[in-house]
Design an enzyme around this catalytic site. Structure first.
Site, PDB file in Angstrom:
ATOM      1  N   TYR A 110       0.838  -1.198   0.000  1.00 38.42           N
ATOM      2  CA  TYR A 110       0.000   0.000   0.000  1.00 38.42           C
ATOM      3  C   TYR A 110       0.873   1.248   0.000  1.00 38.42           C
ATOM      4  CZ  TYR A 110      -4.337  -2.472   1.156  1.00 38.42           C
ATOM      5  OH  TYR A 110      -5.441  -3.277   1.130  1.00 38.42           O
ATOM      6  N   TYR A 165      -1.383 -10.101   0.239  1.00 42.39           N
ATOM      7  CA  TYR A 165      -0.306  -9.652   1.132  1.00 42.39           C
ATOM      8  C   TYR A 165      -0.472 -10.295   2.505  1.00 42.39           C
ATOM      9  CZ  TYR A 165      -3.780  -6.209   2.800  1.00 42.39           C
ATOM     10  OH  TYR A 165      -4.910  -5.607   3.300  1.00 42.39           O
ATOM     11  N   ARG A 172      -4.016 -11.983   3.235  1.00 40.37           N
ATOM     12  CA  ARG A 172      -5.241 -11.457   2.634  1.00 40.37           C
ATOM     13  C   ARG A 172      -5.257 -11.797   1.149  1.00 40.37           C
ATOM     14  NH1 ARG A 172      -8.431  -7.507   4.049  1.00 40.37           N
ATOM     15  NH2 ARG A 172      -9.814  -9.077   3.230  1.00 40.37           N
ATOM     16  N   HIS A 211      -7.865  -7.809  -2.962  1.00 36.60           N
ATOM     17  CA  HIS A 211      -9.144  -7.164  -2.649  1.00 36.60           C
ATOM     18  C   HIS A 211      -9.029  -5.671  -2.876  1.00 36.60           C
ATOM     19  CE1 HIS A 211      -6.727  -6.962   1.037  1.00 36.60           C
ATOM     20  NE2 HIS A 211      -7.359  -5.839   1.281  1.00 36.60           N
ATOM     21  N   HIS A 232     -10.655  -1.995  -1.372  1.00 37.08           N
ATOM     22  CA  HIS A 232     -11.440  -1.329  -0.329  1.00 37.08           C
ATOM     23  C   HIS A 232     -12.308  -0.247  -0.972  1.00 37.08           C
ATOM     24  CE1 HIS A 232      -9.073  -2.944   3.130  1.00 37.08           C
ATOM     25  NE2 HIS A 232      -8.115  -3.011   2.224  1.00 37.08           N
TER      26      HIS A 232
HETATM   27 FE   LIG Z   1      -6.433  -4.296   2.368  1.00 38.91          FE
END
Ligand SMILES: [Fe+2]
Length: 231
Positions: free
Chosen positions: A102, A141, A151, A154, A156
């Site tokens: 991120y 990740y 995870r 995906h 958000h």
């Molecule tokens: Fe996330």
């Protein structure tokens, strides 16, 4: 901690504290109370867009070159409990890059950043309740504070209605991802149909100069089929 909430559809919403995911214990109140929303809460600031101006809906092409990864076009439709479109909703989107990183100071994952990937957008639904995004497919990740689980890929999404309290924060998953079955966020939703509604549909690839994967997704903002809230 006690928190006051409105109506909550238990089957479609997360169980709260997720086993094996310690951070959820701090995100979830120990006690819930239900109360109706007041008139002032429902008639709050109207002009959300004046405070939150739109940001381009192109996460894949912010730099001189496009971001690394599998190019995708994402079409998200926002509907109410009757399937009617919600025009004028402010939709914020964020996801990690093709390496699972991120753009955020708190992301400690040892994965490379991508200078051509911005990672977030804010757009407004059209008359059909739809937003269109160009991006790259995010990677899986590892969850840093939870031992060994990952995870799945995906996206958000935060959907603002016409008042400040009208907000849904959720996640969109990708079809056919093996990690979907072991994801403690997705699997914390008890209702199988609600989980299935959180997974996008793969459509035929885009035609023309860009050979992109195309995904369609629908978010229901209220009612019995409301999309699961996932922070
Ligand atoms: Fe996330």
């Amino acid at each position: 901690m006690t928190i006051i909430i409105g109506r909550r559809e238990a089957g479609t919403q997360s169980a709260g504290v997720v086993e094996g995911y310690p951070a959820t214990a701090q995100r979830w109140p120990s006690r819930l109370q239900r109360r109706p929303l007041t008139a002032s809460e429902l008639s709050g600031p109207q002009a959300v867009l004046k405070r939150l101006p739109p940001v381009r809906g192109d996460l894949a092409g912010y730099g001189a070159k496009r971001a690394l990864g599998q190019l995708m076009h994402l079409q998200v439709r926002i509907v109410d409990e009757d399937g009617a479109p919600v025009p004028g909703a402010v939709v914020e989107i964020w996801h990690c890059n093709a390496a699972g990183k991120y753009i955020h100071a708190n992301d400690t994952h040892d994965a490379p950043a991508d200078p051509n990937f911005y990672g977030a957008a804010r757009v407004v639904t059209d008359a059909d309740g739809t937003i269109l995004l160009r991006s790259i497919k995010p990677a899986a990740y590892p969850v840093p504070d939870s031992g060994h689980w990952w995870r799945p890929p995906h996206v958000h999404l935060s959907v603002w209605g016409r008042v400040w309290l009208s907000r849904l924060v959720t996640q969109m998953f990708f079809p056919g991802e093996p990690l979907n079955e072991s994801d403690r966020i997705l699997q914390a939703v008890p209702d199988a149909e609600a989980r299935a509604r959180s997974i996008a549909r793969l459509r035929p690839p885009a035609q023309g100069p860009e050979d992109a994967l195309v995904f369609e997704h629908e978010i229901v903002v209220r009612g019995r089929s409301v999309s699961p809230a996932m922070p």
